[in-house]
Design a protein around this motif. Sequence first.
Motif: not given
Length: 141
Positions: A13-17
């Motif tokens: 979803s394009g979320k950075e972790h």
Amino acid sequence: MTGCLKMYAVDASGKEHNLQFVAENDWITDLASFYAEKPGQVYIEAVEPTTVLQIKHDDLLYLYTNYHKFDRNFRIIIEQKYIELQQRVLMNISATAEERYLYFMEQYPHLANRLPNTQIASYIGITPEFLSKIRKERSLS
């Protein structure tokens, strides 16, 4: 090295972790990419002005072979980073958000005031708003 770097992955979803932070006199690499000599699945990015030292794959292998102290020192560094990673995985599967925050503070006390809440929250797997709530509750107790 001076400054601060983060290692992170990006989900579908394009979320950075955020996976790891390093600051002055520390060491970071995408070992899978380095040893396979292929593009990695994680990113390393400066979060503040940073000066880094880097070494080419072949040059490091040369040092390992010809200067055994390099081989030993890098092995110890990698073992320590592996232990940190193992502890982080255990925290992620068994600790509360507050415990993960306290672990972050223990692991990175020198970065707590240098990183924005969004970066810390990503590292411990919570929203920045929930991190603010934890910090507020801790300051009251």
